[in-house]
Enzyme design. Structure first.
Site, PDB file in Angstrom:
ATOM      1  N   HIS A  21     -23.841  14.265 -12.895  1.00 26.63           N
ATOM      2  CA  HIS A  21     -24.343  12.917 -12.605  1.00 26.63           C
ATOM      3  C   HIS A  21     -23.472  11.868 -13.322  1.00 26.63           C
ATOM      4  O   HIS A  21     -23.122  10.844 -12.740  1.00 26.63           O
ATOM      5  CB  HIS A  21     -25.781  12.749 -13.102  1.00 26.63           C
ATOM      6  CG  HIS A  21     -26.793  13.598 -12.392  1.00 26.63           C
ATOM      7  ND1 HIS A  21     -27.649  14.452 -13.049  1.00 26.63           N
ATOM      8  CD2 HIS A  21     -27.104  13.707 -11.079  1.00 26.63           C
ATOM      9  CE1 HIS A  21     -28.443  15.053 -12.176  1.00 26.63           C
ATOM     10  NE2 HIS A  21     -28.126  14.629 -10.970  1.00 26.63           N
ATOM     11  N   LYS A  58     -44.413  16.749  -7.246  1.00 27.77           N
ATOM     12  CA  LYS A  58     -43.548  17.623  -8.044  1.00 27.77           C
ATOM     13  C   LYS A  58     -43.325  16.960  -9.405  1.00 27.77           C
ATOM     14  O   LYS A  58     -42.606  15.974  -9.502  1.00 27.77           O
ATOM     15  CB  LYS A  58     -42.210  17.778  -7.299  1.00 27.77           C
ATOM     16  CG  LYS A  58     -41.650  19.182  -7.304  1.00 27.77           C
ATOM     17  CD  LYS A  58     -40.407  19.301  -6.449  1.00 27.77           C
ATOM     18  CE  LYS A  58     -39.223  18.565  -7.034  1.00 27.77           C
ATOM     19  NZ  LYS A  58     -38.063  18.531  -6.160  1.00 27.77           N
ATOM     20  N   ARG A  84     -21.431  17.788  -3.825  1.00 30.55           N
ATOM     21  CA  ARG A  84     -20.844  18.901  -4.566  1.00 30.55           C
ATOM     22  C   ARG A  84     -20.234  19.869  -3.561  1.00 30.55           C
ATOM     23  O   ARG A  84     -19.416  19.485  -2.756  1.00 30.55           O
ATOM     24  CB  ARG A  84     -21.923  19.605  -5.401  1.00 30.55           C
ATOM     25  CG  ARG A  84     -22.335  18.846  -6.613  1.00 30.55           C
ATOM     26  CD  ARG A  84     -23.631  19.356  -7.159  1.00 30.55           C
ATOM     27  NE  ARG A  84     -24.709  18.999  -6.261  1.00 30.55           N
ATOM     28  CZ  ARG A  84     -26.000  19.028  -6.576  1.00 30.55           C
ATOM     29  NH1 ARG A  84     -26.362  19.442  -7.767  1.00 30.55           N
ATOM     30  NH2 ARG A  84     -26.918  18.672  -5.717  1.00 30.55           N
ATOM     31  N   SER A 127     -29.197  20.264 -11.655  1.00 23.38           N
ATOM     32  CA  SER A 127     -30.226  20.259 -12.701  1.00 23.38           C
ATOM     33  C   SER A 127     -31.033  21.555 -12.641  1.00 23.38           C
ATOM     34  O   SER A 127     -31.426  22.091 -13.668  1.00 23.38           O
ATOM     35  CB  SER A 127     -31.160  19.059 -12.523  1.00 23.38           C
ATOM     36  OG  SER A 127     -30.439  17.873 -12.670  1.00 23.38           O
TER      37      SER A 127
HETATM   38  P1  ADP Z   1     -32.115  15.049  -5.886  1.00 25.87           P
HETATM   39  O1  ADP Z   1     -33.363  15.652  -6.449  1.00 25.87           O
HETATM   40  O2  ADP Z   1     -32.290  13.872  -5.014  1.00 25.87           O
HETATM   41  O3  ADP Z   1     -31.130  16.050  -5.338  1.00 25.87           O
HETATM   42  P2  ADP Z   1     -30.490  14.921  -8.235  1.00 25.87           P
HETATM   43  O4  ADP Z   1     -30.868  14.234  -9.483  1.00 25.87           O
HETATM   44  O5  ADP Z   1     -30.373  16.392  -8.290  1.00 25.87           O
HETATM   45  O6  ADP Z   1     -31.476  14.402  -7.143  1.00 25.87           O
HETATM   46  O7  ADP Z   1     -29.137  14.324  -7.700  1.00 25.87           O
HETATM   47  C1  ADP Z   1     -28.971  12.974  -7.422  1.00 25.87           C
HETATM   48  C2  ADP Z   1     -27.657  12.810  -6.714  1.00 25.87           C
HETATM   49  O8  ADP Z   1     -26.624  13.235  -7.590  1.00 25.87           O
HETATM   50  C3  ADP Z   1     -27.514  13.615  -5.424  1.00 25.87           C
HETATM   51  O9  ADP Z   1     -26.763  12.863  -4.508  1.00 25.87           O
HETATM   52  C4  ADP Z   1     -26.740  14.819  -5.867  1.00 25.87           C
HETATM   53  O10 ADP Z   1     -25.952  15.333  -4.803  1.00 25.87           O
HETATM   54  C5  ADP Z   1     -25.860  14.218  -6.946  1.00 25.87           C
HETATM   55  N1  ADP Z   1     -25.455  15.226  -7.911  1.00 25.87           N
HETATM   56  C6  ADP Z   1     -26.216  16.067  -8.611  1.00 25.87           C
HETATM   57  N2  ADP Z   1     -25.463  16.897  -9.365  1.00 25.87           N
HETATM   58  C7  ADP Z   1     -24.190  16.555  -9.126  1.00 25.87           C
HETATM   59  C8  ADP Z   1     -22.923  17.041  -9.552  1.00 25.87           C
HETATM   60  N3  ADP Z   1     -22.812  18.100 -10.355  1.00 25.87           N
HETATM   61  N4  ADP Z   1     -21.835  16.425  -9.088  1.00 25.87           N
HETATM   62  C9  ADP Z   1     -21.954  15.378  -8.238  1.00 25.87           C
HETATM   63  N5  ADP Z   1     -23.069  14.905  -7.764  1.00 25.87           N
HETATM   64  C10 ADP Z   1     -24.186  15.473  -8.196  1.00 25.87           C
END
Ligand code: ADP
Length: 161
Positions: A18, A42, A91, A129
């Protein structure tokens, strides 16, 4: 006029993936609002107050990054902000299908809002995550994948400290 992007997500918790995306985004946008989506069904591992604290601690109060939260439709939230740009990360290929559907639905709901995708750094291509929490829960070494403060709090949560 300054360009603001809304970066929505669960951030449960924030990872280096992130952060990499936020840093790339800051090269394009003047300001980024990290918007935590509150899902009443959730609950997640960290409360949204904890998520905010971890994001704040990880970004060191970056002057061009704001932190906010919203519940309900993303497009409704974006409409209350002074922008029409949503930032999302990509990703590995697996993200594409879901992100494409989401962006298309959001476009249908709010044609004036544009979703901008940035690709993550190679180091974080497989970092999410959920996989991080799984590794942490089982006692795996998560150092280097998250900021120090997140690493500590994850270990505390799982009783590993
Ligand atoms: P969600 O629950 O909406 O997937 P996340 O917090 O997991 O939310 O992710 C928010 C955004 O950040 C999404 O667009 C996700 O693709 C991106 N994201 C999460 N992890 C990574 C990463 N390792 N590299 C790039 N983008 C990421």
């Amino acid at each position: 006029m300054s360009k603001v992007a809304i970066y929505p997500g669960s951030f449960d918790p924030i990872t280096n993936g992130h952060i990499d995306l936020i840093e790339r985004g800051l090269k394009i946008f003047d300001e980024i609002t990290v918007a935590i989506a509150i899902n009443p069904i959730k609950s997640g591992l960290f409360s949204f107050e904890e998520r905010i604290e971890l994001i704040r601690g990880s970004l060191d109060n970056h002057p061009r990054v704001k932190i906010d939260h919203f519940s309900g439709l993303l497009v409704d939230y974006v409409r209350t902000q002074k922008t029409n740009i949503v930032l999302r990360g990509l990703r590995a290929i697996t993200d594409f299908d879901y992100e494409f559907q989401l962006a298309m639905m959001n476009r249908r709901l709010a044609p004036e809002i544009e979703t901008v995708f940035l690709m993550t750094g190679l180091k974080w291509v497989f970092l999410s995550s959920s996989i991080l929490k799984e590794a942490a829960r089982l006692g795996g070494a998560i150092e280097g994948l998250v900021p120090e403060i997140v690493c500590r709090r994850l270990k505390e949560k799982y009783g590993l400290l």
